[in-house]
Write a protein that holds these residues in place. Structure first.
Motif, PDB file in Angstrom:
ATOM      1  N   TYR A 137       1.382  -1.525  -0.105  1.00 38.87           N
ATOM      2  CA  TYR A 137      -0.180   0.457  -0.234  1.00 38.87           C
ATOM      3  C   TYR A 137       0.737   1.475  -0.297  1.00 38.87           C
ATOM      4  N   THR A 138       1.657   1.155   0.964  1.00 45.14           N
ATOM      5  CA  THR A 138       2.845   2.042   0.207  1.00 45.14           C
ATOM      6  C   THR A 138       3.880   2.693  -1.036  1.00 45.14           C
ATOM      7  N   TYR A 139       3.941   1.384  -1.586  1.00 42.29           N
ATOM      8  CA  TYR A 139       4.624   1.760  -2.692  1.00 42.29           C
ATOM      9  C   TYR A 139       3.893   1.808  -3.497  1.00 42.29           C
ATOM     10  N   GLU A 140       2.041   1.692  -3.947  1.00 46.92           N
ATOM     11  CA  GLU A 140       1.838   2.381  -4.716  1.00 46.92           C
ATOM     12  C   GLU A 140       1.350   3.538  -4.456  1.00 46.92           C
ATOM     13  N   CYS A 141       1.519   4.788  -3.666  1.00 41.86           N
ATOM     14  CA  CYS A 141       1.685   5.865  -3.763  1.00 41.86           C
ATOM     15  C   CYS A 141       3.149   6.428  -3.207  1.00 41.86           C
ATOM     16  N   GLU A 142       4.482   5.111  -3.286  1.00 47.89           N
ATOM     17  CA  GLU A 142       5.648   6.274  -3.748  1.00 47.89           C
ATOM     18  C   GLU A 142       5.792   6.064  -5.022  1.00 47.89           C
ATOM     19  N   MET A 143       5.565   4.937  -5.488  1.00 49.93           N
ATOM     20  CA  MET A 143       5.527   5.227  -7.351  1.00 49.93           C
ATOM     21  C   MET A 143       4.213   5.101  -8.015  1.00 49.93           C
ATOM     22  N   ALA A 144       3.125   5.629  -7.862  1.00 50.78           N
ATOM     23  CA  ALA A 144       2.108   6.408  -7.669  1.00 50.78           C
ATOM     24  C   ALA A 144       1.549   5.541  -9.510  1.00 50.78           C
ATOM     25  N   ALA A 145       1.459   4.181  -8.559  1.00 48.60           N
ATOM     26  CA  ALA A 145       1.120   3.382  -9.775  1.00 48.60           C
ATOM     27  C   ALA A 145      -0.508   2.953  -8.542  1.00 48.60           C
ATOM     28  N   LEU A 146      -1.623   2.352  -8.896  1.00 54.56           N
ATOM     29  CA  LEU A 146      -2.480   0.851  -8.254  1.00 54.56           C
ATOM     30  C   LEU A 146      -3.164  -0.115  -8.256  1.00 54.56           C
ATOM     31  N   PHE A 147      -2.304  -1.287  -7.666  1.00 52.49           N
ATOM     32  CA  PHE A 147      -2.656  -2.552  -8.064  1.00 52.49           C
ATOM     33  C   PHE A 147      -3.798  -2.923  -8.448  1.00 52.49           C
ATOM     34  N   PRO A 148      -5.052  -3.697  -8.554  1.00 51.87           N
ATOM     35  CA  PRO A 148      -5.532  -4.585  -9.030  1.00 51.87           C
ATOM     36  C   PRO A 148      -6.513  -4.661  -7.399  1.00 51.87           C
ATOM     37  N   ARG A 149      -7.843  -3.919  -7.662  1.00 50.75           N
ATOM     38  CA  ARG A 149      -7.815  -4.724  -6.168  1.00 50.75           C
ATOM     39  C   ARG A 149      -7.947  -5.960  -5.384  1.00 50.75           C
ATOM     40  N   GLU A 150      -8.312  -7.044  -6.528  1.00 53.14           N
ATOM     41  CA  GLU A 150      -8.282  -8.524  -6.293  1.00 53.14           C
ATOM     42  C   GLU A 150      -7.175  -9.183  -5.780  1.00 53.14           C
ATOM     43  N   ILE A 151      -5.531  -8.689  -5.488  1.00 46.70           N
ATOM     44  CA  ILE A 151      -5.109  -8.637  -5.372  1.00 46.70           C
ATOM     45  C   ILE A 151      -4.283  -8.319  -4.499  1.00 46.70           C
ATOM     46  N   LEU A 152      -4.768  -6.784  -3.702  1.00 51.54           N
ATOM     47  CA  LEU A 152      -4.565  -7.073  -2.742  1.00 51.54           C
ATOM     48  C   LEU A 152      -4.240  -7.736  -1.640  1.00 51.54           C
ATOM     49  N   PRO A 153      -3.844  -7.803  -0.577  1.00 51.94           N
ATOM     50  CA  PRO A 153      -3.956  -8.131   0.782  1.00 51.94           C
ATOM     51  C   PRO A 153      -4.500  -7.668   1.548  1.00 51.94           C
ATOM     52  N   ALA A 235      19.761  -7.064   0.571  1.00 48.89           N
ATOM     53  CA  ALA A 235      18.223  -6.984   0.937  1.00 48.89           C
ATOM     54  C   ALA A 235      17.904  -6.820   1.765  1.00 48.89           C
ATOM     55  N   LEU A 236      18.756  -6.790   3.417  1.00 47.71           N
ATOM     56  CA  LEU A 236      18.547  -6.366   4.919  1.00 47.71           C
ATOM     57  C   LEU A 236      19.390  -5.644   5.003  1.00 47.71           C
ATOM     58  N   ASP A 237      20.282  -5.474   4.283  1.00 49.75           N
ATOM     59  CA  ASP A 237      21.500  -3.867   4.492  1.00 49.75           C
ATOM     60  C   ASP A 237      20.494  -2.634   4.337  1.00 49.75           C
ATOM     61  N   GLN A 238      20.338  -3.061   2.965  1.00 52.98           N
ATOM     62  CA  GLN A 238      19.523  -1.160   2.585  1.00 52.98           C
ATOM     63  C   GLN A 238      18.891  -0.289   3.439  1.00 52.98           C
ATOM     64  N   PRO A 239      18.669   0.574   3.132  1.00 56.51           N
ATOM     65  CA  PRO A 239      18.844   1.642   3.852  1.00 56.51           C
ATOM     66  C   PRO A 239      16.495   1.639   4.378  1.00 56.51           C
ATOM     67  N   VAL A 240      16.114   2.010   5.485  1.00 55.38           N
ATOM     68  CA  VAL A 240      14.658   1.764   5.870  1.00 55.38           C
ATOM     69  C   VAL A 240      13.972   3.536   5.136  1.00 55.38           C
ATOM     70  N   MET A 241      13.128   2.982   3.902  1.00 48.49           N
ATOM     71  CA  MET A 241      12.487   4.059   3.130  1.00 48.49           C
ATOM     72  C   MET A 241      11.558   4.930   3.810  1.00 48.49           C
ATOM     73  N   ARG A 242      10.843   5.770   4.678  1.00 49.61           N
ATOM     74  CA  ARG A 242      10.005   6.214   4.980  1.00 49.61           C
ATOM     75  C   ARG A 242       8.587   6.610   3.631  1.00 49.61           C
ATOM     76  N   SER A 243       7.205   5.959   3.348  1.00 46.20           N
ATOM     77  CA  SER A 243       6.451   6.306   2.466  1.00 46.20           C
ATOM     78  C   SER A 243       4.900   6.951   3.385  1.00 46.20           C
ATOM     79  N   ILE A 244       3.743   6.903   2.650  1.00 49.11           N
ATOM     80  CA  ILE A 244       2.521   7.064   3.310  1.00 49.11           C
ATOM     81  C   ILE A 244       1.504   5.837   2.650  1.00 49.11           C
ATOM     82  N   LEU A 245       0.556   5.262   3.487  1.00 49.90           N
ATOM     83  CA  LEU A 245      -0.617   4.281   2.618  1.00 49.90           C
ATOM     84  C   LEU A 245      -1.683   5.316   3.617  1.00 49.90           C
TER      85      LEU A 245
END
Length: 329
Positions: A137-153, A235-245
């Motif tokens: 849900y944060t990646y949607e806001c971060e990359m300005a794209a919406l997944f199909p609702r039927e696959i959302l967790p 992957a676990l060494d990468q910096p954490v990022m902040r966004s919104i959902l």
């Protein structure tokens, strides 16, 4: 997202970051201060309510003097200033929530939004990262794209927390959630015995991991693919990022999440080492492949070639030429 949706998300992002920072500062003014007279002297007392036991605790700061009077004045003035700034932002937040619902940006289950918001408004945001599928849900806001609702967790939250063992921060997390009027109970260890689980009264499952418990999973993954395990360690060494959902009430929440490429690596590992039903595995695979496609098309950094070559499902999701295959749906 449409241009109007993108514009609103950026506005909500700015307002949510500002409000969350103010709320975290306001935490330092929890409880209150008062002057108490003991015999012929007055003493400045700081009192707070214990978030776990509910008991009010008081601490004496000192006898009345120019120094303690200055402490009292700073406390009262600072708290009033923060309350004023937060009050000024609340109408904006309410209007943005209304617009988000109108523009169909209300995506995350409200239970997930409530938990993320409680963490984002507290100092726990510095110590808790969403690493499970709720992060999409944060990646949607971060990359300005919406997944199909039927696959959302909508079936839970996996959180990476500070400490050696997940139980190290349970009391602090429960206190933060209870302050937000979210009641949680400790549940059993998860089936993979790597996480501790909490359950909210609404039935949301919250699994807590630490770096050490994730490293145990990486060791299991290494038995399947040693090179893939190295990609997960990257992957676990990468910096954490902040966004919104944005939840289904249109309300935004600040959240700390993995860099999206790192998220994909972790999800591919989970598909190999975690116990889950066939239906759940298929749904998770489909969602992860959709995130891979989104990252490929919109993220600022591409997947590294050695990661693509060493993680078979990532290569499958991208296709032989490094281009995402057509979505199954």
């Amino acid at each position: 997202m449409t241009r109007e949706q993108r514009r609103l998300v950026e506005t909500m992002r700015s307002t949510t970051f500002d409000y969350s920072a103010l709320a975290r500062s306001r935490d330092g003014f929890g409880g209150g201060m008062q002057w108490l007279k003991v015999k012929k002297f007055e003493y400045l007392t700081r009192y707070r309510r214990d978030p776990i036991t509910g008991e009010q605790k008081a601490t004496s700061i000192g006898r009345r003097s120019p120094e303690t009077e200055a402490i009292y004045d700073r406390f009262i003035t600072g708290r009033a200033d923060l309350d004023r700034q937060m009050g000024a932002l609340r109408p904006e937040l309410a209007e943005q929530a209304r617009m988000a619902k109108a523009l169909r940006l209300s995506r995350a289950p409200s239970e997930i939004g409530d938990v993320a918001r409680a963490i984002g408004l507290s100092e726990m945001i510095d110590h808790i990262t969403i690493i499970g599928e709720a992060a999409v849900y944060t990646y949607e806001c971060e990359m300005a794209a919406l997944f199909p609702r039927e696959i959302l967790p909508d079936d839970g939250m996996d959180l990476l927390v500070a400490g050696v063992h997940p139980t190290d921060v349970i009391d602090e997390l429960i206190a933060v959630l209870r302050r937000a009027r979210i009641e949680v109970q400790r549940a059993r260890l998860s089936r993979d015995k790597a996480a501790v689980e909490l359950k909210t009264d609404e039935g949301l499952s919250i699994r807590l991991y630490t770096i050490s418990t994730l490293e145990n999973l990486v060791d299991q993954y290494a038995e399947v693919t040693s090179y893939g395990a190295e990609a997960v360690r990257w992957a676990l060494d990468q910096p954490v990022m902040r966004s919104i959902l944005i939840d289904r009430n249109g309300r935004a929440a600040l959240a700390a999440v993995l860099e999206p490429r790192a998220y994909c690596m972790l999800r591919f590992m989970a598909l190999d080492v975690e116990e889950m039903s066939l239906i759940r595995r298929e749904a998770s695979s489909e969602l992860t492949a959709a995130v891979v496609k989104l990252v490929h098309e919109r993220w600022t950094e591409p997947f590294a070639e050695d990661h693509v070559q060493t993680i078979g499902p990532l290569q499958d999701a991208l296709g032989e030429d490094g281009i995402p295959s057509a979505p199954r749906m």
